[in-house]
Design a protein around this motif. Structure first.
Motif, PDB file in Angstrom:
ATOM      1  N   PHE A  64      51.518  37.187  39.292  1.00 48.38           N
ATOM      2  CA  PHE A  64      51.842  35.815  38.901  1.00 48.38           C
ATOM      3  C   PHE A  64      52.623  35.114  40.012  1.00 48.38           C
ATOM      4  CE2 PHE A  64      54.675  32.724  36.848  1.00 48.38           C
ATOM      5  CZ  PHE A  64      53.718  31.885  36.292  1.00 48.38           C
ATOM      6  N   GLU A  65      53.615  35.790  40.559  1.00 42.81           N
ATOM      7  CA  GLU A  65      54.409  35.185  41.622  1.00 42.81           C
ATOM      8  C   GLU A  65      53.552  34.921  42.857  1.00 42.81           C
ATOM      9  OE1 GLU A  65      58.311  36.042  44.433  1.00 42.81           O
ATOM     10  OE2 GLU A  65      57.926  37.350  42.719  1.00 42.81           O
ATOM     11  N   ALA A  66      52.671  35.841  43.194  1.00 40.39           N
ATOM     12  CA  ALA A  66      51.798  35.656  44.355  1.00 40.39           C
ATOM     13  C   ALA A  66      50.882  34.454  44.137  1.00 40.39           C
ATOM     14  CB  ALA A  66      50.981  36.913  44.595  1.00 40.39           C
ATOM     15  N   THR A  67      50.353  34.313  42.933  1.00 42.07           N
ATOM     16  CA  THR A  67      49.485  33.176  42.623  1.00 42.07           C
ATOM     17  C   THR A  67      50.260  31.869  42.709  1.00 42.07           C
ATOM     18  OG1 THR A  67      48.210  34.595  41.141  1.00 42.07           O
ATOM     19  CG2 THR A  67      47.927  32.225  40.883  1.00 42.07           C
ATOM     20  N   LEU A  68      51.463  31.877  42.189  1.00 46.38           N
ATOM     21  CA  LEU A  68      52.290  30.677  42.223  1.00 46.38           C
ATOM     22  C   LEU A  68      52.627  30.291  43.663  1.00 46.38           C
ATOM     23  CD1 LEU A  68      53.628  28.703  40.273  1.00 46.38           C
ATOM     24  CD2 LEU A  68      55.660  30.123  40.352  1.00 46.38           C
ATOM     25  N   ARG A  69      52.958  31.265  44.492  1.00 47.89           N
ATOM     26  CA  ARG A  69      53.251  30.982  45.896  1.00 47.89           C
ATOM     27  C   ARG A  69      52.018  30.418  46.612  1.00 47.89           C
ATOM     28  NH1 ARG A  69      57.989  32.882  47.926  1.00 47.89           N
ATOM     29  NH2 ARG A  69      59.168  34.291  46.593  1.00 47.89           N
ATOM     30  N   ARG A  70      50.861  31.003  46.330  1.00 49.35           N
ATOM     31  CA  ARG A  70      49.616  30.532  46.950  1.00 49.35           C
ATOM     32  C   ARG A  70      49.297  29.104  46.515  1.00 49.35           C
ATOM     33  NH1 ARG A  70      46.410  30.509  51.151  1.00 49.35           N
ATOM     34  NH2 ARG A  70      44.249  30.296  50.582  1.00 49.35           N
ATOM     35  N   THR A  71      49.517  28.790  45.267  1.00 48.78           N
ATOM     36  CA  THR A  71      49.264  27.441  44.767  1.00 48.78           C
ATOM     37  C   THR A  71      50.191  26.439  45.440  1.00 48.78           C
ATOM     38  OG1 THR A  71      48.613  28.408  42.644  1.00 48.78           O
ATOM     39  CG2 THR A  71      49.027  26.055  42.682  1.00 48.78           C
ATOM     40  N   TYR A  72      51.472  26.787  45.555  1.00 51.85           N
ATOM     41  CA  TYR A  72      52.418  25.928  46.266  1.00 51.85           C
ATOM     42  C   TYR A  72      51.938  25.691  47.698  1.00 51.85           C
ATOM     43  CZ  TYR A  72      56.448  25.276  43.182  1.00 51.85           C
ATOM     44  OH  TYR A  72      57.284  24.884  42.190  1.00 51.85           O
ATOM     45  N   GLN A  73      51.479  26.759  48.347  1.00 48.09           N
ATOM     46  CA  GLN A  73      51.022  26.656  49.724  1.00 48.09           C
ATOM     47  C   GLN A  73      49.834  25.698  49.825  1.00 48.09           C
ATOM     48  OE1 GLN A  73      49.646  30.342  51.331  1.00 48.09           O
ATOM     49  NE2 GLN A  73      49.898  29.680  53.454  1.00 48.09           N
ATOM     50  N   CYS A  74      48.872  25.797  48.915  1.00 53.22           N
ATOM     51  CA  CYS A  74      47.702  24.915  48.933  1.00 53.22           C
ATOM     52  C   CYS A  74      48.103  23.459  48.708  1.00 53.22           C
ATOM     53  CB  CYS A  74      46.691  25.341  47.863  1.00 53.22           C
ATOM     54  SG  CYS A  74      45.764  26.804  48.290  1.00 53.22           S
ATOM     55  N   VAL A  75      49.034  23.236  47.788  1.00 56.89           N
ATOM     56  CA  VAL A  75      49.483  21.874  47.514  1.00 56.89           C
ATOM     57  C   VAL A  75      50.162  21.284  48.748  1.00 56.89           C
ATOM     58  CG1 VAL A  75      51.134  20.514  46.167  1.00 56.89           C
ATOM     59  CG2 VAL A  75      49.671  22.167  45.027  1.00 56.89           C
ATOM     60  N   LEU A  76      51.017  22.063  49.384  1.00 55.11           N
ATOM     61  CA  LEU A  76      51.769  21.536  50.521  1.00 55.11           C
ATOM     62  C   LEU A  76      50.920  21.374  51.774  1.00 55.11           C
ATOM     63  CD1 LEU A  76      55.099  23.488  50.068  1.00 55.11           C
ATOM     64  CD2 LEU A  76      54.650  21.104  49.509  1.00 55.11           C
ATOM     65  N   THR A  77      50.003  22.296  52.034  1.00 51.58           N
ATOM     66  CA  THR A  77      49.230  22.225  53.272  1.00 51.58           C
ATOM     67  C   THR A  77      48.008  21.324  53.151  1.00 51.58           C
ATOM     68  OG1 THR A  77      48.015  24.226  52.688  1.00 51.58           O
ATOM     69  CG2 THR A  77      49.956  24.482  54.081  1.00 51.58           C
ATOM     70  N   LYS A  78      47.277  21.439  52.062  1.00 45.66           N
ATOM     71  CA  LYS A  78      46.034  20.687  51.912  1.00 45.66           C
ATOM     72  C   LYS A  78      46.220  19.392  51.126  1.00 45.66           C
ATOM     73  CE  LYS A  78      43.354  24.942  51.801  1.00 45.66           C
ATOM     74  NZ  LYS A  78      42.533  25.801  50.956  1.00 45.66           N
ATOM     75  N   GLY A  79      47.291  19.310  50.355  1.00 45.54           N
ATOM     76  CA  GLY A  79      47.487  18.133  49.516  1.00 45.54           C
ATOM     77  C   GLY A  79      46.463  18.074  48.395  1.00 45.54           C
ATOM     78  N   SER A  80      46.049  19.225  47.908  1.00 42.29           N
ATOM     79  CA  SER A  80      45.017  19.317  46.892  1.00 42.29           C
ATOM     80  C   SER A  80      45.536  18.817  45.541  1.00 42.29           C
ATOM     81  CB  SER A  80      44.557  20.774  46.759  1.00 42.29           C
ATOM     82  OG  SER A  80      43.712  20.924  45.656  1.00 42.29           O
TER      83      SER A  80
END
Length: 137
Positions: free
Chosen positions: A66-82
């Motif tokens: 769960f934590e890994a998924t949450l970190r990955r989602t944060y990363q996608c939001v911040l880098t790609k602006g998805s």
């Protein structure tokens, strides 16, 4: 030893005839218990809590799925602006009570307004409009 079947001797691997299993009878009639089937929620919780290794600040760290998924989602939001990822992230945060303070304040404000509207509706239904009908005792 005689060939007479009545002259049966009891001993090692030769139980008495009255205590032998009858033909067609099992030694364990109840059988082995079935393994309890896991519900969907238990499976999701098991996978969610499963530890995996990720690279965090140059070091391997074990975190939950769960934590890994949450970190990955944060990363996608911040880098790609998805936008889609942002919606998922806000949904997860709302579900687990981790919304940012300004979102929580707005949500609380909307909730308070809806509660006040319900109270006004109930009050209007139960209290008469004109004071002449009301008799104080």
């Amino acid at each position: 030893m005689t060939d007479d079947p009545k002259a049966y001797t009891v001993g090692f691997r030769r139980p008495p005839e009255h205590s032998r299993f009858k033909p067609g009878q099992s030694g364990n009639p109840a059988g082995r218990k079935n393994r309890r089937k896991m519900r969907e929620a238990e499976i999701v919780a098991m996978v969610r809590d499963e530890p995996i290794e990720i690279m965090l600040k140059g070091k391997k760290v074990k975190v939950s799925m769960f934590e890994a998924t949450l970190r990955r989602t944060y990363q996608c939001v911040l880098t790609k602006g998805s936008v889609r990822e942002l919606e998922k992230l806000l949904e997860l945060c709302a579900k687990f009570g981790a919304l940012p303070a300004d979102f929580q304040a707005e949500e609380a404000r909307r909730g308070a307004e809806s509660v006040m509207q319900k109270i006004r509706t109930i009050f209007d239904r139960t209290v008469p409009d004109d004071d002449e009908d009301v008799v104080l005792v």
